[in-house]
Design a protein around this motif. Structure first.
Motif, mmCIF file in Angstrom:
data_model
loop_
_atom_site.group_PDB
_atom_site.id
_atom_site.type_symbol
_atom_site.label_atom_id
_atom_site.label_comp_id
_atom_site.label_asym_id
_atom_site.label_seq_id
_atom_site.Cartn_x
_atom_site.Cartn_y
_atom_site.Cartn_z
ATOM 1 N N VAL A 4 0.825 -1.222 0.000
ATOM 2 C CA VAL A 4 0.000 0.000 0.000
ATOM 3 C C VAL A 4 0.854 1.264 0.000
ATOM 4 O O VAL A 4 0.621 2.167 -0.815
ATOM 5 C CB VAL A 4 -0.997 -0.030 1.180
ATOM 6 C CG1 VAL A 4 -1.750 1.280 1.286
ATOM 7 C CG2 VAL A 4 -1.959 -1.187 1.025
ATOM 8 N N PRO A 5 1.861 1.411 0.873
ATOM 9 C CA PRO A 5 2.686 2.621 0.805
ATOM 10 C C PRO A 5 3.437 2.762 -0.515
ATOM 11 O O PRO A 5 3.614 3.878 -1.022
ATOM 12 C CB PRO A 5 3.657 2.472 1.977
ATOM 13 C CG PRO A 5 2.990 1.552 2.917
ATOM 14 C CD PRO A 5 2.192 0.618 2.062
ATOM 15 N N ARG A 6 3.873 1.639 -1.096
ATOM 16 C CA ARG A 6 4.562 1.715 -2.390
ATOM 17 C C ARG A 6 3.613 2.171 -3.479
ATOM 18 O O ARG A 6 3.991 2.962 -4.348
ATOM 19 C CB ARG A 6 5.184 0.361 -2.733
ATOM 20 C CG ARG A 6 6.384 0.091 -1.869
ATOM 21 C CD ARG A 6 7.137 -1.175 -2.095
ATOM 22 N NE ARG A 6 6.925 -1.948 -3.290
ATOM 23 C CZ ARG A 6 7.225 -3.226 -3.404
ATOM 24 N NH1 ARG A 6 7.753 -3.855 -2.381
ATOM 25 N NH2 ARG A 6 7.014 -3.871 -4.512
ATOM 26 N N MET A 10 4.003 5.568 -5.694
ATOM 27 C CA MET A 10 3.999 5.546 -7.159
ATOM 28 C C MET A 10 2.882 6.426 -7.708
ATOM 29 O O MET A 10 3.067 7.119 -8.710
ATOM 30 C CB MET A 10 3.848 4.113 -7.675
ATOM 31 C CG MET A 10 5.089 3.286 -7.491
ATOM 32 S SD MET A 10 5.078 1.667 -8.319
ATOM 33 C CE MET A 10 3.465 1.028 -8.042
ATOM 34 N N THR A 11 1.724 6.427 -7.062
ATOM 35 C CA THR A 11 0.618 7.258 -7.513
ATOM 36 C C THR A 11 0.984 8.729 -7.420
ATOM 37 O O THR A 11 0.699 9.510 -8.332
ATOM 38 C CB THR A 11 -0.643 6.975 -6.670
ATOM 39 O OG1 THR A 11 -0.924 5.591 -6.745
ATOM 40 C CG2 THR A 11 -1.824 7.769 -7.158
ATOM 41 N N VAL A 12 1.632 9.124 -6.343
ATOM 42 C CA VAL A 12 2.053 10.515 -6.180
ATOM 43 C C VAL A 12 3.051 10.892 -7.272
ATOM 44 O O VAL A 12 2.960 11.969 -7.865
ATOM 45 C CB VAL A 12 2.649 10.735 -4.773
ATOM 46 C CG1 VAL A 12 3.365 12.061 -4.672
ATOM 47 C CG2 VAL A 12 1.559 10.642 -3.727
ATOM 48 N N GLN A 13 3.997 10.013 -7.561
ATOM 49 C CA GLN A 13 4.985 10.294 -8.605
ATOM 50 C C GLN A 13 4.327 10.433 -9.970
ATOM 51 O O GLN A 13 4.656 11.347 -10.740
ATOM 52 C CB GLN A 13 6.040 9.199 -8.654
ATOM 53 C CG GLN A 13 6.991 9.210 -7.486
ATOM 54 C CD GLN A 13 7.964 8.039 -7.547
ATOM 55 O OE1 GLN A 13 7.816 7.132 -8.359
ATOM 56 N NE2 GLN A 13 8.960 8.062 -6.676
ATOM 57 N N VAL A 14 3.389 9.559 -10.282
ATOM 58 C CA VAL A 14 2.701 9.626 -11.578
ATOM 59 C C VAL A 14 1.898 10.915 -11.679
ATOM 60 O O VAL A 14 1.924 11.610 -12.702
ATOM 61 C CB VAL A 14 1.808 8.380 -11.782
ATOM 62 C CG1 VAL A 14 0.863 8.567 -12.949
ATOM 63 C CG2 VAL A 14 2.675 7.153 -11.990
#
Length: 112
Positions: A4-6, A10-14
């Motif tokens: 979940v944290p990963r 990744m969602t924040v980076q995208v």
């Protein structure tokens, strides 16, 4: 690190990459490239029945074109202002200020 944290990272980076790309395209020096890209997205949205192309391309193309077309820009800004007003009316207040919506008071009977 759990899954979940990963996924959140990744969602924040995208999303950051998408916002940066959007700013680059909208603030670019070439309005013709923006118009061409917006027209291509609209055309791709009209071919929604093909596998890769989809109806998702239509609003994206219209949003790109709305930066250069006056009546579309005004329509987009009005819609954005109405959406923000709607969201702000429904957001719970965090400070001590009174909310716009009246609250229901619960009348309690006195204990005998």
């Amino acid at each position: 690190m759990s899954l979940v944290p990963r996924l959140k990272a990744m969602t924040v980076q995208v999303l950051q990459h998408v916002v940066q790309t959007d700013r680059r395209v909208r603030q670019g020096r070439s309005p013709w490239a923006r118009r061409l890209l917006g027209g291509a997205f609209v055309a791709g949205g009209l071919l929604w029945f093909l596998p890769v192309l989809g109806i998702w391309m239509l609003p994206l193309g219209l949003a790109l074109l709305s930066d250069d077309v006056g009546w579309m820009r005004r329509l987009r800004r009005r819609g954005h202002a109405r959406l923000l007003a709607w969201v702000n009316d429904r957001r719970p207040r965090r400070s001590g200020r009174a909310s716009r919506r009246p609250t229901r008071s619960v009348r309690r009977e006195p204990a005998d």
